[in-house]
Motif scaffolding. Structure first.
Motif, short mmCIF file in Angstrom:
data_model
loop_
_atom_site.label_atom_id
_atom_site.label_comp_id
_atom_site.label_asym_id
_atom_site.label_seq_id
_atom_site.Cartn_x
_atom_site.Cartn_y
_atom_site.Cartn_z
N ASP A 12 -2.81 -6.43 13.73
CA ASP A 12 -2.21 -7.39 13.25
C ASP A 12 -3.01 -8.41 11.96
O ASP A 12 -2.21 -8.90 11.85
N CYS A 13 -4.17 -8.38 12.77
CA CYS A 13 -5.02 -9.51 11.41
C CYS A 13 -6.18 -8.05 11.00
O CYS A 13 -6.91 -7.99 12.67
N THR A 14 -7.05 -8.59 10.23
CA THR A 14 -8.11 -8.17 10.10
C THR A 14 -9.22 -9.03 10.40
O THR A 14 -9.63 -10.24 10.30
N VAL A 15 -10.95 -8.61 10.48
CA VAL A 15 -11.50 -9.78 10.26
C VAL A 15 -12.91 -9.13 9.25
O VAL A 15 -13.98 -8.99 8.82
N TRP A 16 -12.93 -8.26 8.60
CA TRP A 16 -13.33 -7.37 7.48
C TRP A 16 -12.73 -7.40 5.85
O TRP A 16 -11.60 -6.96 6.32
N GLY A 17 -13.05 -8.36 4.77
CA GLY A 17 -12.60 -7.92 3.45
C GLY A 17 -13.37 -7.93 2.56
O GLY A 17 -14.93 -7.70 2.47
N ASP A 18 -12.55 -9.06 1.34
CA ASP A 18 -13.66 -8.24 0.30
C ASP A 18 -15.07 -9.03 0.21
O ASP A 18 -15.81 -8.36 -0.12
N ILE A 19 -15.11 -10.48 0.47
CA ILE A 19 -16.48 -10.69 0.35
C ILE A 19 -17.28 -9.85 1.65
O ILE A 19 -18.22 -10.36 0.05
N LEU A 20 -17.00 -10.03 2.27
CA LEU A 20 -18.50 -9.29 3.46
C LEU A 20 -18.72 -8.13 3.01
O LEU A 20 -19.77 -7.57 2.90
N THR A 21 -17.18 -7.39 1.78
CA THR A 21 -17.94 -6.19 1.42
C THR A 21 -19.34 -6.54 0.47
O THR A 21 -19.79 -6.03 0.52
N ALA A 22 -18.33 -7.08 -0.78
CA ALA A 22 -19.30 -7.34 -1.82
C ALA A 22 -21.31 -7.97 -1.17
O ALA A 22 -22.18 -7.12 -2.19
N VAL A 23 -20.83 -8.81 -0.16
CA VAL A 23 -22.28 -9.00 0.37
C VAL A 23 -22.09 -7.93 0.57
O VAL A 23 -24.40 -8.05 0.75
N ALA A 24 -22.46 -7.52 1.75
CA ALA A 24 -22.59 -6.25 2.33
C ALA A 24 -23.38 -5.51 1.82
O ALA A 24 -24.44 -4.83 2.45
N HIS A 25 -22.48 -5.03 0.25
CA HIS A 25 -22.88 -4.03 -0.32
C HIS A 25 -24.93 -4.28 -0.80
O HIS A 25 -25.85 -3.88 -0.94
N GLN A 26 -24.63 -5.36 -1.63
CA GLN A 26 -25.45 -6.25 -2.57
C GLN A 26 -26.83 -6.05 -1.75
O GLN A 26 -27.91 -5.92 -2.08
N ARG A 27 -26.61 -6.44 -0.35
CA ARG A 27 -27.83 -6.89 0.74
C ARG A 27 -28.53 -5.21 1.36
O ARG A 27 -29.23 -5.07 1.89
N GLY A 28 -27.89 -3.88 0.86
CA GLY A 28 -28.36 -2.96 1.22
C GLY A 28 -27.40 -2.37 2.44
O GLY A 28 -28.49 -1.58 3.42
#
Length: 217
Positions: free
Chosen positions: A83-99
């Motif tokens: 019913d609710c998430t703990v992972w979205g757009d900002i975390l995805t972008a930051v995680a990808h950028q940091r390897g």
């Protein structure tokens, strides 16, 4: 763990590693978690976060991403909540950028367009757009979590592909790897023999197919 060991796991499939875990009678196949996209692959050590229902006043959903090292896998235990998430757009972008290697969620994710557009691996129970803010909060970082019925501890290896995710416990990772590589080699030999004209029964018997994942007595 050495980079070389990670590299050796990276070329194996989750099915092969699952068979190796079966042979050792160790759990590790994360039930019910699916890849966001076919063809994605992921390998790395776990950085774990456990969530609980938000208290009053509500705590934070966490700024843990600043502590995750390149090459690690973020493992989020949201107790299977849909019913609710703990992972979205900002975390995805930051995680990808940091390897960071990918994210595994006992729950759902959102803003999937970002992950799909940049090829960031996510494994979860589905997609849902509603935020977890004020609904859940971080209870613990870098402690044991339960994902798909399996206990995952910080530093365990997470391997993901189109079939899902397996978790390899740190205390048996080298043994799992050796068995998995043996299974892979034998299955390649079976395939070559079958394509070369042998019957499946002959090829399987020659290379001990039915005993590959069977636990020793």
């Amino acid at each position: 763990m050495s980079d070389q060991l990670l590299d050796r796991f990276a070329v194996l499939g989750t099915a092969t590693v699952s068979d190796a875990l079966d042979k050792l009678k160790r759990p590790g196949s994360l039930l019910g978690l699916a890849p966001l996209a076919d063809g994605q692959r992921m390998v790395g050590r776990a950085f774990t976060v456990r969530y609980v229902s938000a208290q009053v006043p509500a705590g934070t959903v966490g700024d843990f991403i600043d502590q995750v090292e390149p090459g690690q896998v973020v493992v989020l235990d949201n107790d299977g909540r849909l019913d609710c998430t703990v992972w979205g757009d900002i975390l995805t972008a930051v995680a990808h950028q940091r390897g960071i290697s990918g994210t595994v969620i006992e729950g759902v994710c959102r803003d999937t367009h970002r992950a799909l557009s940049i090829g960031y691996p996510i494994y979860s129970r589905g997609r849902f757009m509603r935020t977890g803010k004020d609904r859940v909060e971080v209870a613990e970082e870098q402690g044991p979590v339960t994902i798909g019925g399996v206990t995952v501890r910080p530093g365990d290896i997470l391997l993901g592909d189109s079939d899902g995710v397996v978790a390899i416990p740190r205390d048996c990772e080298e043994q799992v790897l050796e068995i998995a590589e043996t299974i892979h080699a034998r299955e390649e030999s079976i395939l070559a023999a079958a394509l070369g004209g042998a019957t499946i029964a002959e090829a399987r018997a020659k290379y001990g197919y039915h005993d590959l994942q069977r636990a020793d007595a």
